[in-house]
Scaffold this motif. Sequence first.
Motif, PDB file in Angstrom:
ATOM      1  N   UNK A 291       0.850  -1.190   0.000  1.00 35.69           N
ATOM      2  CA  UNK A 291       0.000   0.000   0.000  1.00 35.69           C
ATOM      3  C   UNK A 291       0.884   1.237   0.000  1.00 35.69           C
ATOM      4  N   UNK A 292       0.286   2.382  -0.347  1.00 34.81           N
ATOM      5  CA  UNK A 292       1.060   3.627  -0.330  1.00 34.81           C
ATOM      6  C   UNK A 292       1.493   3.963   1.087  1.00 34.81           C
ATOM      7  N   UNK A 293       0.688   3.639   2.061  1.00 33.22           N
ATOM      8  CA  UNK A 293       1.061   3.911   3.452  1.00 33.22           C
ATOM      9  C   UNK A 293       2.295   3.104   3.839  1.00 33.22           C
ATOM     10  N   UNK A 294       2.353   1.836   3.432  1.00 30.40           N
ATOM     11  CA  UNK A 294       3.529   1.018   3.715  1.00 30.40           C
ATOM     12  C   UNK A 294       4.761   1.572   3.004  1.00 30.40           C
ATOM     13  N   UNK A 295       4.570   2.033   1.770  1.00 30.87           N
ATOM     14  CA  UNK A 295       5.691   2.598   1.024  1.00 30.87           C
ATOM     15  C   UNK A 295       6.202   3.858   1.710  1.00 30.87           C
ATOM     16  N   UNK A 296       5.289   4.695   2.124  1.00 27.42           N
ATOM     17  CA  UNK A 296       5.670   5.933   2.811  1.00 27.42           C
ATOM     18  C   UNK A 296       6.431   5.629   4.089  1.00 27.42           C
TER      19      UNK A 296
END
Length: 743
Positions: A669-674
């Motif tokens: 997810x984008x949150x994990x990437x961030x």
Amino acid sequence: MPDLSVVVYGRNVQGHLPDALQELAVAGPAVEVVLAAVGASAQEAAARHPYVTVVPLPDGTPDGAARAAGAARATGRWLQFAHSKDGVPGLAARLAARAVAERAAALDDSVDVLLTDHVRSTWRHARMPSPDGRFLAKPGRRDVPLADCPDLLKVTPLLGTRVVRADFWRAYKDGLTPDEGQPAADDELFTAYALLLTAGRVATHDQVALEERQSRAESLPPVTADDRFALLGTYERLLRLAAERDVGAGPRAVLYAAMVSASLRIIARDRLPEPAAREFFRRASRAALVFRPPGHRRPGGLEGVRRRLLEEDAYAKYRAFQAVNQRRRKARSAVTAGRKALGRKVRDVRYQQDLRRPVDPGLAVFSAYWDRGVACNPAAIASKLAELAPHIHPVWVVTAGNAPLLPPGTDHVVPGSRRYWRVLATAKYLVNNANFPNAVVKRPDAVHVQTHHGTPLKRMGLDQLDYPAAAKGLNFHELLARVDRWDYSVSANSHSTQMWQRAYQSRYVELDYGYPRNDVYYTATAADVRAARERLGIAPGKRALLYAPTHRDYEATWTPRLDLAALADRLGEDTVLLVRGHYFYGGAASPLTSLRRAGRVIDVSAYDPVEELALAADALITDYSSIMFDYANLDRPIVIYADDWETYAKTRGVYFDLLADPPGQVARTQEELTHLFTSDAWRDETAAKARAAFRRRFCEFDDGRAAERVVRRVFLGESEESLPPVTPVDERTPAPTPEEAAR
């Protein structure tokens, strides 16, 4: 003692061995897997499966010897032999081996062989049913002597469909192997038939237990006249064995018919030299008379005529009879062929004239990415060619729209132009990372070099047959015609070599030299890294992240995978995003407008070469793009953003599970990437270990001298032994990181 030992043997043909072992992994404790491994790649595949008993064998070990070595180590009551190229059918992977084991376990020691069914896969079709079902069904659940059911000899002679009682194999193994020096195909055929001829009683199991994977003929060594004589000798030995074992008139008649049918097929279809064809006909005629069973009657019709002419050794009459039939068939298709000829565009007459000109040994034609310009592996080879072989003149094929972007002084031709066809017709060397058009003729004196343009994660070539969303109407026959023009195929690692062999089946020579375009990752200096960052406008001390996603075949239009504005905002002003994609363009109201103006998001979609982007970046973010394999040479962090992995893998098809063997951290997810980039996780010890394993596997041949090897081997004709050896991964020094370059 396990009920069944599956002996997987032979070298890792076209990279199928890992699939075969994976399929057997679910068989359960009743099934023992023994791998008679030929070569290091087979052993590496087995290392991933601790349940496998490995019998290491040196390269060049014949299949028969590998089979025997595996059987000697096996402990099961029953043995099933499976070549490494074959396997258990995908849909039945969880049941097939287990079902065979259960069926065999119920048989007593009076049964020596259990016959099973199979499916067949080729480059074109997958898991086609066999014609053997009606023969396997005849005995039902009874076990019988072969004399009572001779039609069992009509079951396709595949060794993998014969499950053998281990004690029976050990007692008779010397008589179940062909004469020394027999071709590999005859080896399996002899043993498959000999098992039934030698067995006391045979049982059947009318379920599929083997997937036979047939390689495209053009990817195999050419069949010679000696091979055909050897095949005839194999049948003769089998018929002598049948007589010695006194198997009865029925089995001998079936085997005799198989020999005669095979002989007639060879005479009719194989293009043997005339003296060899005449001699083969004579020997086949003699065998047809010597081994003809008492009371044998020829079939009626044309087949009966063919067999009578063979028995009479009437070669001239047979050829005349064959010619008459061919003329009849040609006459029937003449009208259709004439209509097609009228609709076919006439080849460029001047091109045909140019093909009669002498081949120019000092001319080389280069193309990259369907004539887009000077790029990729062809560009790296051309650059090294100018250094090591300046007497060879390079000409690039470039579209009219891209011609203005060429480096000054680049000699080029536009596709379809008069000079375009002339250089293609007369050049000694043709180098491409895609393919030249179908109309290009491969001249005998010309040398075609296929450099490819990435390490394959996604399915390619023939492996796209089962993935229509990826193939999109690709004509596989035309593809293979283009592949058949290749003389050399450049590879960066063993994985690629094996996948190219499977996806592009033909007789080209593999150049396991590394990708020339990746040489720069070992030759670039700190000044080169600083210059690349300056050209991109990356301020000193900034962290540059290269985001390079790949295309989705299952999407009709591009779908943004990331909210770049939100990501840039979370990562802060010290991070610059280099975005190689077209999807984030927007008008004046776009939230990215101010970020682009501030230099925090830089559009590098049209920036070439991509190698400069890699040198400038502190880390790479990608999904399934092959850029990850190249970037790994720099030994810098790689983060995989795989928000749709399951969909991509299912629709596009992949060669391995990227999430199980990633080059670094993985975000779904984008949150994990961030989170990865707002902490040190993107470059922590876990990421470093994953990257090290990935580099060992996929940067195998890349060491900075790939282009030199290609030029010396292909253009200068130097021997393989004289080329610079590949430096081991652990002994290489990549280009400095941006942080190191700034010191």
